[in-house]
Design an enzyme around this catalytic site. Structure first.
Site, PDB file in Angstrom:
ATOM      1  N   ARG A  23     -30.040 -26.368 -17.251  1.00 22.90           N
ATOM      2  CA  ARG A  23     -28.789 -27.012 -17.676  1.00 22.90           C
ATOM      3  C   ARG A  23     -27.676 -25.978 -17.827  1.00 22.90           C
ATOM      4  NH1 ARG A  23     -29.913 -32.302 -19.648  1.00 22.90           N
ATOM      5  NH2 ARG A  23     -31.997 -32.579 -20.510  1.00 22.90           N
ATOM      6  N   PHE A  41     -30.596 -35.150  -5.336  1.00 22.95           N
ATOM      7  CA  PHE A  41     -30.976 -34.805  -6.706  1.00 22.95           C
ATOM      8  C   PHE A  41     -30.312 -33.493  -7.088  1.00 22.95           C
ATOM      9  CE2 PHE A  41     -33.400 -33.682 -10.393  1.00 22.95           C
ATOM     10  CZ  PHE A  41     -33.496 -34.905 -11.035  1.00 22.95           C
ATOM     11  N   GLU A  72     -19.550 -38.244 -19.876  1.00 25.42           N
ATOM     12  CA  GLU A  72     -20.874 -38.193 -19.239  1.00 25.42           C
ATOM     13  C   GLU A  72     -20.898 -37.116 -18.157  1.00 25.42           C
ATOM     14  OE1 GLU A  72     -23.821 -38.837 -19.229  1.00 25.42           O
ATOM     15  OE2 GLU A  72     -24.355 -40.900 -19.660  1.00 25.42           O
ATOM     16  N   ASP A  73     -22.077 -36.573 -17.911  1.00 24.61           N
ATOM     17  CA  ASP A  73     -22.212 -35.645 -16.785  1.00 24.61           C
ATOM     18  C   ASP A  73     -22.287 -36.400 -15.464  1.00 24.61           C
ATOM     19  OD1 ASP A  73     -24.640 -36.673 -17.652  1.00 24.61           O
ATOM     20  OD2 ASP A  73     -25.796 -34.933 -17.014  1.00 24.61           O
ATOM     21  N   ASP A 104     -25.032 -42.714 -12.396  1.00 27.16           N
ATOM     22  CA  ASP A 104     -25.948 -42.863 -11.263  1.00 27.16           C
ATOM     23  C   ASP A 104     -26.109 -44.369 -11.001  1.00 27.16           C
ATOM     24  OD1 ASP A 104     -28.194 -42.839  -9.587  1.00 27.16           O
ATOM     25  OD2 ASP A 104     -29.149 -41.179 -10.592  1.00 27.16           O
TER      26      ASP A 104
END
Ligand code: PRP
Length: 177
Positions: free
Chosen positions: A167, A154, A101-102, A105
């Protein structure tokens, strides 16, 4: 619009990302020495990380992709709901699997994906996330391989988007506003 219009500051420069990813690849290669591995990338954010990480893995490794959605289009908050948009091609049965996963959260995405994939009888199932925004966690999830813990800001770049753009940036930046 350029990315500079949206960039408040660079949080993790490209060279620091690449250095940490090489370390993670070496650690995974040591842990799975003598075994074969399947990396499962969660699209789209994880794709840049996967493609760099896999080049540092020295054991026989396969990859597969799945897409899930946890955020509404353009929204910044997790809904707590996860929908499988595209499923894997490969069987997980009796394989060592790492989810790539990037970012973790709230944790809802990885929790839901882990629950689903556990039902497919993998030999082992672990999680590798480049970023961990731990402050935002709503459900407890394991992160066996973690690139960086980051503050509750963010972020975008290196797989993470701002309204589907940027991206492709080689660094992680903090978004303005
Ligand atoms: C991001 C990220 C994780 C998820 C993490 O994906 O790639 O999959 O959110 O959030 P959570 O821990 O709060 O569930 P996103 O839904 O933005 O899709 P994308 O990767 O296609 O941009």
């Amino acid at each position: 619009m350029t990315y500079q219009d949206r960039l408040l500051e660079v949080l993790i420069p490209a060279d620091a990302l690449q250095q940490r990813i090489a370390e993670l690849g070496a650690e995974i290669s040591r842990d799975y020495a003598g075994e074969e591995l399947l990396l499962v990338c969660i699209l789209k954010g994880g794709v840049m990380f996967l493609s760099d990480l896999i080049r540092h893995i020295t054991v026989p490794v396969a990859m597969d992709f799945m897409a899930v959605s946890s955020y509404g289009v353009g929204a910044r908050q997790s809904s707590g709901q996860v929908r499988i948009e595209m499923d894997l091609n490969l069987s997980l049965a009796d394989r060592h699997v790492i989810l790539v996963e990037d970012i973790v959260d709230t944790g809802h995405t990885i929790a839901a994906v882990l629950e689903l994939l556990q039902t497919r009888s993998p030999r082992s199932l672990k999680v590798c996330s480049l970023l961990d925004k731990a402050e935002r966690r709503e459900v407890v999830v394991p992160i066996h391989y973690r690139g960086f813990e980051i503050p509750n800001k963010f972020v975008f770049g290196y797989g993470l988007d701002l309204d589907e753009h940027w991206r492709n940036l080689p660094f992680i930046g903090v978004a303005r506003g």
